[in-house]
Design a protein around this motif. Structure first.
Motif, mmCIF file in Angstrom:
data_model
loop_
_atom_site.group_PDB
_atom_site.id
_atom_site.type_symbol
_atom_site.label_atom_id
_atom_site.label_comp_id
_atom_site.label_asym_id
_atom_site.label_seq_id
_atom_site.Cartn_x
_atom_site.Cartn_y
_atom_site.Cartn_z
ATOM 1 N N GLU A 274 0.850 -1.191 0.000
ATOM 2 C CA GLU A 274 0.000 0.000 0.000
ATOM 3 C C GLU A 274 0.890 1.247 0.000
ATOM 4 N N GLY B 221 -7.034 2.097 0.632
ATOM 5 C CA GLY B 221 -7.445 1.150 1.666
ATOM 6 C C GLY B 221 -8.357 0.061 1.142
ATOM 7 N N THR C 134 1.367 6.742 4.444
ATOM 8 C CA THR C 134 0.223 5.812 4.475
ATOM 9 C C THR C 134 -0.397 5.817 5.871
ATOM 10 N N LYS D 230 -4.175 7.280 6.795
ATOM 11 C CA LYS D 230 -5.151 6.386 7.433
ATOM 12 C C LYS D 230 -5.635 6.949 8.765
ATOM 13 N N LEU E 8 -9.051 5.356 9.129
ATOM 14 C CA LEU E 8 -9.029 4.020 8.524
ATOM 15 C C LEU E 8 -8.046 3.087 9.222
ATOM 16 N N GLU F 119 -6.159 -6.283 4.310
ATOM 17 C CA GLU F 119 -6.270 -5.041 5.108
ATOM 18 C C GLU F 119 -7.545 -5.038 5.926
#
Ligand code: KG4
Ligand code: ZN
Length: 359
Positions: free
Chosen positions: A120, A166, A330, A334, A339, A359
């Protein structure tokens, strides 16, 4: 908020200090420090990355790099409010060193530690313009979803359908060697030291510039298969047999083999990506991972995206290969988008074979 990013999944020890602007609505960031220590020279004699040596080096280098980055960016321990660390995929002994370092510092400072998927990170690395520290807060590049992400490195070759950050579906991946691994193995057979990708690419370009005769043919593995999977190990075998037959080879032969190899892997990559773009509507393509530094491959993707009239997102220079900027970013995105995964009570674990979909 200042977040520390830690990356130790393979042979780069990398740290990044990133600051995000809170409370303004739009996500904005600035890089305070970004350091990478490559172990390439040490692994050269093994012809690839030797996991236990990587582990030892990460353990040695992490505290040194941490002091260096704090000094360079004038940041104190107590300024850091969160940590993002690569949990996988990668070499487990190497991953553990970053995780242990992150959890120790997190405990000491009483700040949260968030696990980040390395793959990611490679997708997110296409959303920034620069890898060097800067003073101003910047927005992310506006990635257009759904995006098709092509991840090409020494450890991975994957085509990933991305409906939002995500949210991923891996359409296909390599069944054996990764594309970078194929470059490195081809290089080794031609007497070029690890990592051979850049040198093979340079020789291939010379063959094109000098218009050397096209009298060497290699297969295009799985180019006609109906899936999005890859297989690059057959190329290695073909080159091995070809070299046995040729006996002693000249510099021009090396250039021609490099060109044919690069043409073969690029054609397969482009053909699979083209089919994925034809089967579903995508609004952008991203490429990331060490092999995305390859100019010939970049150009081929550029041309493909032009025919579909969609933008191509490339990592900023300095972020093609493994780095901690992509891990910090990242983690920060998030956290901002709410997230983040909650950490299990037993802490973060190294997950060598972690998939994007898990994930
Ligand atoms: O992403 P990366 O730094 O590490 C991981 O594998 O995760 O990728 C390293 C790989 C090596 O196999 C190296 O040979 C390849 O990327 N590479 C290239 C180029 N630069 C690096 N391959 C082809 N052309 C390049 N210019
Ligand atoms: Zn990588």
């Amino acid at each position: 908020m200042i977040i520390l990013g830690i990356e130790t999944s393979c042979d780069e020890t990398a740290l990044c200090l990133l600051e995000t602007q809170d409370g303004t609505g739009d996500f904005k960031y600035r890089i305070l420090g970004n350091v990478i220590h490559s172990q390439i020279e040490l692994h050269k004699e093994y012809g690839g990355v030797f996991p236990l040596l990587a582990k030892r080096e990460h353990i040695k280098n992490l505290p040194i790099l941490f002091e260096q980055i704090k000094k360079e960016s004038r940041i104190k321990d107590e300024d850091i409010r969160a940590i993002a660390v690569t949990e996988g995929p990668g070499l487990e002994p190497a991953l553990w060193t970053g995780i242990v370092f992150a959890e120790d510092f997190g405990k000491k400072q009483n700040i949260p530690v968030y696990p980040v998927n390395h793959m990611e990170g490679h997708i997110v690395s296409t959303l920034v313009e620069d890898s060097k520290p800067h003073k101003d807060f910047r927005p992310l590049k506006p990635l257009l979803f759904p995006a098709l992400a092509v991840l090409i490195s020494g450890g991975h070759t994957e085509i990933v359908s991305t409906s939002s950050l995500g949210s991923y579906k891996v359409l296909g991946r390599t069944r054996d060697d990764a594309i970078g691994e194929a470059y490195d193995k081809t290089a080794r057979m031609l007497g070029i030291s690890y990592p051979g990708g850049p040198e093979i690419s340079r020789l291939a370009q010379q063959a094109r510039d000098e218009s050397l005769p096209e009298d060497i043919t290699l297969p295009r593995p799985m180019i006609h298969s109906k899936d999005f999977d890859f297989s690059f190990s057959g190329l290695k075998t073909s080159i091995l047999y070809m070299l046995k037959e040729m006996g002693e080879i000249s510099e021009d032969d090396k250039k021609k083999i490099s060109r044919e190899f690069e043409n073969a892997v690029t054609e397969v990559l482009i053909s699979k990506t083209k089919r994925a773009l034809g089967e579903n509507e995508y609004h952008s393509v991203t490429i990331g991972g060490g092999v995305s530094a390859n100019l010939y491959i970049q150009k081929a993707f550029g041309k493909l995206c032009q025919t579909f009239a969609i933008p191509l997102y490339l990592p900023a220079v300095g972020l093609y290969g493994d780095n901690a900027m992509m891990i910090a970013l990242t983690g920060a995105i998030k956290i901002a988008k709410d997230l983040v995964k909650t950490k299990s009570p037993s802490g973060i674990k190294a997950r060598g074979n972690l998939l994007l979909e898990s994930e």
